[in-house]
Design an enzyme around this catalytic site. Sequence first.
Site, mmCIF file in Angstrom:
data_model
loop_
_atom_site.group_PDB
_atom_site.id
_atom_site.type_symbol
_atom_site.label_atom_id
_atom_site.label_comp_id
_atom_site.label_asym_id
_atom_site.label_seq_id
_atom_site.Cartn_x
_atom_site.Cartn_y
_atom_site.Cartn_z
ATOM 1 N N LEU A 124 0.867 -1.423 0.137
ATOM 2 C CA LEU A 124 -0.225 -0.088 -0.430
ATOM 3 C C LEU A 124 0.782 1.576 0.384
ATOM 4 O O LEU A 124 0.528 2.637 -0.969
ATOM 5 C CB LEU A 124 -0.786 0.040 0.848
ATOM 6 C CG LEU A 124 -1.832 1.371 1.320
ATOM 7 C CD1 LEU A 124 -2.819 1.367 0.426
ATOM 8 C CD2 LEU A 124 -2.379 1.255 2.560
ATOM 9 N N GLY A 130 1.422 7.417 2.742
ATOM 10 C CA GLY A 130 1.821 6.501 3.471
ATOM 11 C C GLY A 130 -0.277 6.467 4.750
ATOM 12 O O GLY A 130 -1.075 5.384 4.054
ATOM 13 N N ILE A 156 7.718 -2.219 2.522
ATOM 14 C CA ILE A 156 6.648 -3.408 1.843
ATOM 15 C C ILE A 156 6.949 -4.489 3.115
ATOM 16 O O ILE A 156 8.219 -5.242 2.956
ATOM 17 C CB ILE A 156 6.177 -4.000 0.760
ATOM 18 C CG1 ILE A 156 6.050 -2.501 -0.202
ATOM 19 C CG2 ILE A 156 5.360 -4.817 0.874
ATOM 20 C CD1 ILE A 156 4.094 -1.914 0.965
ATOM 21 N N ARG A 269 20.693 -7.474 40.808
ATOM 22 C CA ARG A 269 21.769 -5.966 40.659
ATOM 23 C C ARG A 269 21.708 -5.604 41.857
ATOM 24 O O ARG A 269 20.785 -4.833 42.469
ATOM 25 C CB ARG A 269 21.407 -4.731 40.035
ATOM 26 C CG ARG A 269 22.094 -4.079 40.009
ATOM 27 C CD ARG A 269 23.962 -4.146 39.585
ATOM 28 N NE ARG A 269 24.143 -3.051 38.421
ATOM 29 C CZ ARG A 269 25.747 -2.576 39.567
ATOM 30 N NH1 ARG A 269 26.074 -3.745 39.611
ATOM 31 N NH2 ARG A 269 25.863 -1.316 38.938
ATOM 32 N N GLY A 341 23.332 0.934 32.814
ATOM 33 C CA GLY A 341 24.398 1.147 31.754
ATOM 34 C C GLY A 341 23.857 -0.524 31.462
ATOM 35 O O GLY A 341 24.312 -0.264 29.830
ATOM 36 N N GLU A 364 0.613 0.061 10.388
ATOM 37 C CA GLU A 364 -0.783 -0.183 10.713
ATOM 38 C C GLU A 364 -1.594 1.032 11.093
ATOM 39 O O GLU A 364 -2.069 1.205 12.013
ATOM 40 C CB GLU A 364 -0.802 -1.124 11.605
ATOM 41 C CG GLU A 364 -0.650 -2.610 10.771
ATOM 42 C CD GLU A 364 -1.525 -3.747 10.644
ATOM 43 O OE1 GLU A 364 -2.374 -3.653 10.766
ATOM 44 O OE2 GLU A 364 -0.342 -4.959 10.251
#
Length: 383
Positions: A124, A130, A156, A269, A341, A364
Amino acid sequence: MALEKDVLDQLLDTLSRFVRERLVPLEHKVAEEDEIPPAIVEEMRAMGLFGLSIPEEYGGLGLSMEEEVQVAFQIGQTSPAFRSLIGTNNGIGSQGIVIDGTEEQKRRYLPGMAAGEIIGSFALTEPEAGSDAGSLRTTARRDGDHYVLNGTKRYITNAPHAGLFTVFARTDLESRDARGVSAFLVEAGTPGLSLGPNDRKMGQKGAHTCDVIFEDCRVPASAILGGKEGQGFKTAMKVLDRGRLHISAVCVGAAERLIRDSLAYAMERKQFGQPIAEFQLVQAMLADSRTEAYAGRCMVLETARRKDAGQTVSTDAACCKLFCAEMVGRVADRAVQIHGGAGYIADYGIERFFRDVRLFRIYEGTTQIQQLVIARNMIREAR
């Protein structure tokens, strides 16, 4: 047709294991090599993933919308490249044929698409068209029992692998709006159809796009989708509700994966002698992400159920696409922040997801197009 509950549960459980055990370990390899291993493609074919939404009579699974979004929740929890490969066959690449195709067109193409033997592609977008699909410049001039196509389609999805293109072109050469646009089913290898080089993208490596070029490409009159001129834009609009809900569900799945990874990292962590998950500002980011992902999941499921019940859901489907595409971007941003980080380093995969999910706000129907659809529908309903 809805599946029996135990059959659906088995499908979802099998898919969850497949994602966890087969796809997640390959994410880095796919991103590095920009290719999904052929063995994985074969496994996806064997599982019926290319025909989720294609009716059973044409070889697909014929899932309801609610069932399809539950599958998308699962497949969304890994690299979007895997979902992209099957996405067009289940969405915009096949649903135009399912909804508006002639019986001959359905029997010619849908069984191959359901089996994954034919990859569908939805052509399309153009260099200068667009969101404004009515301004298409690709033309289809009638010449006896054929049409001659000329023009270029851009970005596409799956075009490099496609066996069938649903191509939108202007058959009324005097028109300047969507009413002059028709849809054509053009097979790969048709003389006059050529492909540009694969696009180099910000993310979603392994999911391929490229230009599709038509230069005096002759197709038989029987190639026009549904056998009628001027119906192309209407067909495109009909497939959008399902496509938007599918993408929304994928966004939810990706968000849930990012939250799970962020929580695991925060619990392991340590800073200042304790896991960073104990810090309230980190907890706030986790809580915000969990809340938004849950809201997206509820929106998608409710809208899918209403669609299955035969209700008009165009506004709500646009709401889902708007919210979920934006939501997963915020979740990905928080995931990078929680990882610190490490979130910026490729080894953890978080920065890859950050780049991958950015596309959901564009294709879409961009976020801005969803806003216009929602507001205009609201005004129309109020009047």
